[in-house]
Structure formats: C-alpha cells, structure tokens
Design an enzyme around this catalytic site. Sequence first.
Site, PDB file in Angstrom:
ATOM      1  N   ASP A 101       0.903  -0.856  -0.249  1.00  0.00           N
ATOM      2  CA  ASP A 101      -0.311   0.097  -0.274  1.00  0.00           C
ATOM      3  C   ASP A 101       1.166   1.334  -0.251  1.00  0.00           C
ATOM      4  O   ASP A 101       0.339   2.151  -0.026  1.00  0.00           O
ATOM      5  CB  ASP A 101      -1.039  -0.168   1.123  1.00  0.00           C
ATOM      6  CG  ASP A 101      -0.510   0.017   2.992  1.00  0.00           C
ATOM      7  OD1 ASP A 101       1.196   0.032   2.406  1.00  0.00           O
ATOM      8  OD2 ASP A 101      -1.398  -0.729   3.460  1.00  0.00           O
ATOM      9  N   PRO A 106      -3.031  -7.824  17.951  1.00  0.00           N
ATOM     10  CA  PRO A 106      -4.254  -8.117  19.003  1.00  0.00           C
ATOM     11  C   PRO A 106      -4.716  -9.584  19.350  1.00  0.00           C
ATOM     12  O   PRO A 106      -5.421  -9.631  19.929  1.00  0.00           O
ATOM     13  CB  PRO A 106      -4.920  -7.050  18.830  1.00  0.00           C
ATOM     14  CG  PRO A 106      -5.084  -7.105  17.582  1.00  0.00           C
ATOM     15  CD  PRO A 106      -3.732  -7.179  17.045  1.00  0.00           C
ATOM     16  N   HIS A 121       6.234  -7.679  -1.644  1.00  0.00           N
ATOM     17  CA  HIS A 121       5.335  -8.425  -2.411  1.00  0.00           C
ATOM     18  C   HIS A 121       5.284  -6.971  -3.564  1.00  0.00           C
ATOM     19  O   HIS A 121       4.178  -7.478  -3.447  1.00  0.00           O
ATOM     20  CB  HIS A 121       4.045  -8.880  -1.789  1.00  0.00           C
ATOM     21  CG  HIS A 121       4.184 -10.033  -0.298  1.00  0.00           C
ATOM     22  ND1 HIS A 121       3.877 -10.345   0.539  1.00  0.00           N
ATOM     23  CD2 HIS A 121       5.310 -10.960  -0.586  1.00  0.00           C
ATOM     24  CE1 HIS A 121       3.866 -11.481   1.212  1.00  0.00           C
ATOM     25  NE2 HIS A 121       4.919 -11.695   0.653  1.00  0.00           N
ATOM     26  N   CYS A 134      -0.743  -2.690 -22.750  1.00  0.00           N
ATOM     27  CA  CYS A 134       0.659  -1.991 -23.393  1.00  0.00           C
ATOM     28  C   CYS A 134       0.394  -1.237 -24.922  1.00  0.00           C
ATOM     29  O   CYS A 134       0.251  -2.138 -25.652  1.00  0.00           O
ATOM     30  CB  CYS A 134       2.100  -2.677 -23.083  1.00  0.00           C
ATOM     31  SG  CYS A 134       3.381  -1.601 -23.643  1.00  0.00           S
ATOM     32  N   ALA A 190      -0.840  -2.109  16.032  1.00  0.00           N
ATOM     33  CA  ALA A 190       0.116  -1.219  15.484  1.00  0.00           C
ATOM     34  C   ALA A 190       0.336   0.693  16.063  1.00  0.00           C
ATOM     35  O   ALA A 190       1.193   0.725  16.320  1.00  0.00           O
ATOM     36  CB  ALA A 190       0.246  -1.015  14.371  1.00  0.00           C
ATOM     37  N   GLY A 224       1.406  -6.820  13.329  1.00  0.00           N
ATOM     38  CA  GLY A 224       0.108  -7.741  12.568  1.00  0.00           C
ATOM     39  C   GLY A 224       0.173  -7.631  11.698  1.00  0.00           C
ATOM     40  O   GLY A 224       0.024  -7.786  10.379  1.00  0.00           O
ATOM     41  N   THR A 225       1.023  -9.212  11.392  1.00  0.00           N
ATOM     42  CA  THR A 225       1.381 -10.246  10.436  1.00  0.00           C
ATOM     43  C   THR A 225       0.581 -11.591  11.253  1.00  0.00           C
ATOM     44  O   THR A 225       0.546 -11.908  12.049  1.00  0.00           O
ATOM     45  CB  THR A 225       2.112  -9.954   9.869  1.00  0.00           C
ATOM     46  OG1 THR A 225       1.837 -11.256   8.395  1.00  0.00           O
ATOM     47  CG2 THR A 225       3.462 -11.046  10.487  1.00  0.00           C
TER      48      THR A 225
HETATM   49  P1  OAD Z   1      -3.140 -11.482   7.410  1.00  0.00           P
HETATM   50  O1  OAD Z   1      -4.229 -10.779   7.173  1.00  0.00           O
HETATM   51  O2  OAD Z   1      -2.858 -12.595   7.108  1.00  0.00           O
HETATM   52  O3  OAD Z   1      -3.050 -10.854   8.547  1.00  0.00           O
HETATM   53  C1  OAD Z   1      -3.677  -9.778   9.540  1.00  0.00           C
HETATM   54  C2  OAD Z   1      -2.745  -9.823  11.276  1.00  0.00           C
HETATM   55  O4  OAD Z   1      -2.670  -8.552  11.306  1.00  0.00           O
HETATM   56  C3  OAD Z   1      -3.955 -10.773  12.234  1.00  0.00           C
HETATM   57  O5  OAD Z   1      -2.718 -11.173  12.783  1.00  0.00           O
HETATM   58  C4  OAD Z   1      -4.146  -9.594  12.809  1.00  0.00           C
HETATM   59  O6  OAD Z   1      -4.737 -10.342  14.328  1.00  0.00           O
HETATM   60  C5  OAD Z   1      -3.355  -8.448  13.055  1.00  0.00           C
HETATM   61  N1  OAD Z   1      -4.316  -7.205  13.428  1.00  0.00           N
HETATM   62  C6  OAD Z   1      -5.418  -6.465  12.826  1.00  0.00           C
HETATM   63  N2  OAD Z   1      -5.971  -5.772  13.296  1.00  0.00           N
HETATM   64  C7  OAD Z   1      -4.375  -5.132  13.673  1.00  0.00           C
HETATM   65  C8  OAD Z   1      -4.023  -3.582  14.108  1.00  0.00           C
HETATM   66  N3  OAD Z   1      -4.417  -2.509  13.911  1.00  0.00           N
HETATM   67  N4  OAD Z   1      -3.077  -3.730  14.045  1.00  0.00           N
HETATM   68  C9  OAD Z   1      -1.841  -4.629  14.353  1.00  0.00           C
HETATM   69  N5  OAD Z   1      -2.225  -5.905  14.328  1.00  0.00           N
HETATM   70  C10 OAD Z   1      -3.531  -6.088  13.388  1.00  0.00           C
HETATM   71  O7  OAD Z   1      -2.401 -10.854   6.845  1.00  0.00           O
HETATM   72  P2  OAD Z   1      -0.130 -10.603   6.600  1.00  0.00           P
HETATM   73  O8  OAD Z   1       0.394 -11.315   7.868  1.00  0.00           O
HETATM   74  O9  OAD Z   1      -0.081  -9.250   6.014  1.00  0.00           O
HETATM   75  O10 OAD Z   1       0.245 -11.789  -0.156  1.00  0.00           O
HETATM   76  O11 OAD Z   1      -0.270 -12.041   4.623  1.00  0.00           O
HETATM   77  C11 OAD Z   1       0.369 -11.927   4.742  1.00  0.00           C
HETATM   78  C12 OAD Z   1       0.105 -11.763   3.006  1.00  0.00           C
HETATM   79  O12 OAD Z   1      -0.523 -12.950   2.790  1.00  0.00           O
HETATM   80  C13 OAD Z   1      -0.336 -10.544   2.366  1.00  0.00           C
HETATM   81  O13 OAD Z   1       0.914  -9.925   2.198  1.00  0.00           O
HETATM   82  C14 OAD Z   1      -0.600 -11.418   1.248  1.00  0.00           C
HETATM   83  C15 OAD Z   1      -1.727 -12.212   0.784  1.00  0.00           C
HETATM   84  O14 OAD Z   1      -2.466 -13.218   0.753  1.00  0.00           O
HETATM   85  C16 OAD Z   1       0.220 -11.317  -1.070  1.00  0.00           C
HETATM   86  O15 OAD Z   1      -0.658 -10.764  -1.501  1.00  0.00           O
HETATM   87  C17 OAD Z   1       1.010 -12.042  -1.612  1.00  0.00           C
END
Ligand code: OAD
Length: 259
Positions: free
Chosen positions: A108, A219, A123, A152, A236, A192-193
């Site tokens: 983003d 969280p 990514h 293109c 975050a 946040g992953t």
């Molecule tokens: P996810 O949607 O899998 O996980 C989001 C995480 O953020 C979860 O563990 C939530 O608990 C946490 N979360 C939610 N709100 C939050 C907040 N306000 N502060 C902190 N944490 C919070 O997203 P990713 O782990 O980023 O890939 O997903 C990894 C990849 O899977 C992405 O980059 C994408 C997706 O498919 C591609 O598009 C290649």
Amino acid sequence: MNTPQEKQAVRAWIAQATHIAVLTGAGMSAESGVPTFRDAQTGYWAQFNPQDMASERGFRAAPARVWDWYAHRRAGVAAVQPNAGHQALAQFEQRHPGRLTVVTQNVDGLHQRAGSRSVLCLHGDLLADRWLDAPRACCRLGAAIPGSPPRCPGCGNLVRPGVVWFGENLPVDVLDAAQQAAQSAELLLVVGTAGAVYPAAGLAHLARQAGARVVIINPAPSELDSAAHAVLRGTAAQLLPQLLCPPGVERVNRETERV
Ligand code: OAD
C-alpha cells in the site's frame, strides 16, 4: 493485557539494539482503513478466493474481474492516510538514521508516505504496473491502451498489477536484503502479520536463529507467537508510538490522530 513491565522490557531492548528490523503485515495498515487478508469477516480472503484474485491463473481466467478488484484497492489506498504506527516507525528512523529497516509484506505504500526511507517491499507495489508476459518490465498506466485491464501500447501485452501473486517468486534482491536485515538485527519487531505466508514469515525464524530478540505486536494470536521472546497484545497504532517515541512525542501523535 500487557503489563507495564513487558512494555518497559521491550523499550529497553529497542534502546539497546544497534540494528532493528521490523516485519510488517496487513494489520499495520488496518487502523488506516485498509482491510487485512485473513481477519474473519473483514479480511479480503473472507470474501474472495485468493487463487481467483491473487494468482496468474486467476488473472488469465478473468482479467477484467481481477483488474477491477485491484483498481478498487488502489482507489482505497489513495483515500487513506498512514496511521500513528507508520509515523512512529518513520520518526524513529529519522531520529536514528541507519538503525531501523522496515521489511513489509504490504503493497500500500503507507510506510513510504509516512516518511520511512529504508523499506523493503517483499510483495511488490499495488500502484505499479507491469506486463503480464514479461515479468519485471514496467509500463505506465497513463500510456496504456484503455480497457479492463489495459494493454501496453508498445507490445499489446496485458497490463497486470506489480504485486507478487501466489505461486510467484519474491524479487530476489529484496528478499536477499530482507534476510540480511533479519540476520544482522539484534531485535525484530513483527507487527500485524498472521505469519502464515512464507518466505516472509521465515524472517522471524531466521532472525531468532541468528540471535535476535523477536517481539510480536498483534491484538490476536499469530503463527509466529511461539518464535517470539515477547508478545504484546495491542494494535500497531497504539503500541508502536508507546514503544518507539519519546513520551512527549507519543502524546502529540495520538492527539494528531484524533483530529
Ligand atoms: P493477514 O490478513 O494474514 O494478517 C493480518 C494480521 O494483522 C492478523 O494477525 C491480525 O490479528 C493482525 N491485526 C489486525 N488488526 C491489527 C492492528 N490494528 N494492529 C496490529 N495487528 C493487527 O495479513 P498478512 O499476514 O500481512 O500476500 O498476510 C500476508 C500475505 O498474505 C499478504 O502480504 C498477502 C496475503 O495473501 C500477497 O498478496 C502476496
């Protein structure tokens, strides 16, 4: 709930570390209003099948549907702002040049818009375009032949979003740099992953094996909690200012957020 002692311990680790790596995921941008992927109900993957929307096969099967979804996501990102968490990371880097590297799974651009300079985008970039059949070569949307997706004007190739889809390799140079950052860091903050997607999630294990302290900021439980020395339950935008900013600055950021 986190005890003040746990947060204090993490603040001390931050103060001691000469190099800090920060691995961020979709939760980093949740408080800016960008949906996550795996959160129940609100996450993209609760609505869409990732193989349909985030794979080359899905794009080739229904290019207009996939392109339109990315156009919708691009418009969504353009309409939001970095949050207090992004700002805390950017301000820490400005106060301590060379000490902090952000490695993000997010596409983003919000870390960069907050002012972070040392950002490794594992990514790709939601706002970039590339040719479908000539990976890594970029063309400009403005010059493209209109359509959904556009083509293109030079080669007639379909234009696709410049993000990494399932089944595709991460950019080698970016992954190399991220692995180096994880291995040379004394502290890795994982923010946040869900920790479900590799090789990004593997950076936490790599950092731990290389001797770094690993701290989770989330969280909810994540798949990386067991690899961490500390797990802070919170968001975050709440926790990063508390951990990274001098006390006065943290208050100013929170007040700016409310305005
Ligand atoms: P996810 O949607 O899998 O996980 C989001 C995480 O953020 C979860 O563990 C939530 O608990 C946490 N979360 C939610 N709100 C939050 C907040 N306000 N502060 C902190 N944490 C919070 O997203 P990713 O782990 O980023 O890939 O997903 C990894 C990849 O899977 C992405 O980059 C994408 C997706 O498919 C591609 O598009 C290649």
